[in-house]
Design a protein around this motif. Sequence first.
Motif, mmCIF file in Angstrom:
data_model
loop_
_atom_site.group_PDB
_atom_site.id
_atom_site.type_symbol
_atom_site.label_atom_id
_atom_site.label_comp_id
_atom_site.label_asym_id
_atom_site.label_seq_id
_atom_site.Cartn_x
_atom_site.Cartn_y
_atom_site.Cartn_z
ATOM 1 N N UNK A 1 0.838 -1.197 0.000
ATOM 2 C CA UNK A 1 0.000 0.000 0.000
ATOM 3 C C UNK A 1 0.875 1.249 0.000
ATOM 4 N N UNK A 2 1.954 1.209 0.759
ATOM 5 C CA UNK A 2 2.890 2.324 0.863
ATOM 6 C C UNK A 2 4.241 1.918 0.276
ATOM 7 N N UNK A 3 5.054 2.889 -0.140
ATOM 8 C CA UNK A 3 6.439 2.569 -0.488
ATOM 9 C C UNK A 3 7.131 1.854 0.676
ATOM 10 N N UNK A 4 8.119 1.013 0.353
ATOM 11 C CA UNK A 4 8.723 0.172 1.399
ATOM 12 C C UNK A 4 9.290 1.001 2.542
ATOM 13 N N UNK A 5 9.922 2.117 2.226
ATOM 14 C CA UNK A 5 10.517 2.928 3.293
ATOM 15 C C UNK A 5 9.452 3.454 4.247
ATOM 16 N N UNK A 6 8.299 3.846 3.683
ATOM 17 C CA UNK A 6 7.196 4.318 4.526
ATOM 18 C C UNK A 6 6.617 3.162 5.314
ATOM 19 N N UNK A 7 6.461 2.007 4.639
ATOM 20 C CA UNK A 7 5.927 0.815 5.317
ATOM 21 C C UNK A 7 6.813 0.427 6.497
ATOM 22 N N UNK A 8 8.127 0.417 6.298
ATOM 23 C CA UNK A 8 9.048 0.043 7.369
ATOM 24 C C UNK A 8 8.991 1.049 8.511
ATOM 25 N N UNK A 9 8.866 2.318 8.168
ATOM 26 C CA UNK A 9 8.766 3.338 9.208
ATOM 27 C C UNK A 9 7.487 3.165 10.013
ATOM 28 N N UNK A 10 6.390 2.837 9.310
ATOM 29 C CA UNK A 10 5.120 2.610 10.010
ATOM 30 C C UNK A 10 5.254 1.416 10.956
ATOM 31 N N UNK A 11 5.893 0.331 10.483
ATOM 32 C CA UNK A 11 6.076 -0.853 11.325
ATOM 33 C C UNK A 11 6.873 -0.508 12.580
#
Length: 235
Positions: A186-196
């Motif tokens: 849903x999000x770019x990987x960098x954003x996804x990792x930051x959200x996690x």
Amino acid sequence: MPNELLWIGFALLDLSLVLLVFRLFGRVGLYGLIVFNLVICNIQVLKTIHLFGLTTTLGNILYASIFLSTDLLSEFYGKKEAQRGVLLGFCCLILATLYMQIALQFAPGPNDFAQPHLAAIFDFMPRVALGSMAAYLLSQWHDVWAFHAIRAKTGERWLWLRNNASTLVSQLIDSSVFCVIAFWGVFPFSVWLEILLTTYLIKALTAGLDTPFIYLAKRLQLAPQTQTATQGEAR
């Protein structure tokens, strides 16, 4: 008001209300809070915010307070009651998701304004709900198990240890499972990792905040009529 101050105030309010509802309604109130907070936090989690300079999702406070509710059930009423609360929340989340999907299938009236707004939220909800259900069931089941495993080793001592150790590991399980299912792609990987990472950090911070509240519940003896009877069951 800055997000950080609003977040701290909201966390303290929510955790305080958990104790108030527990004082007024006992275990039934905790069951109700598990259901209420689980459904609402699955709506709030769709909103991303900046907090302490990081990108994270809303809903972490309500979700973390579910762990306080299950830990209170474990501490005062025993393992079986905590597991019952977990399963009740799981069943109600399934029903909430199903019923909102049915509601979206009704053709809106000519003067209706709510359909596109509901669709924007709840059309995405099945994926979020699937991630939440899997993460919730795995993490909460682990939380109850770990809480009582630690209690079996330490007895009545070190409430802070069983409260925090069980929750911190469970929150890591929850954040990992949820973010993979709900947000992968849903999000770019960098954003996804930051959200996690930020989701876990915020939940861990909230878990730390709830420790004084469970001690306060013990000190005030919010459920004195059942505590003695259920401590044997909890072991």
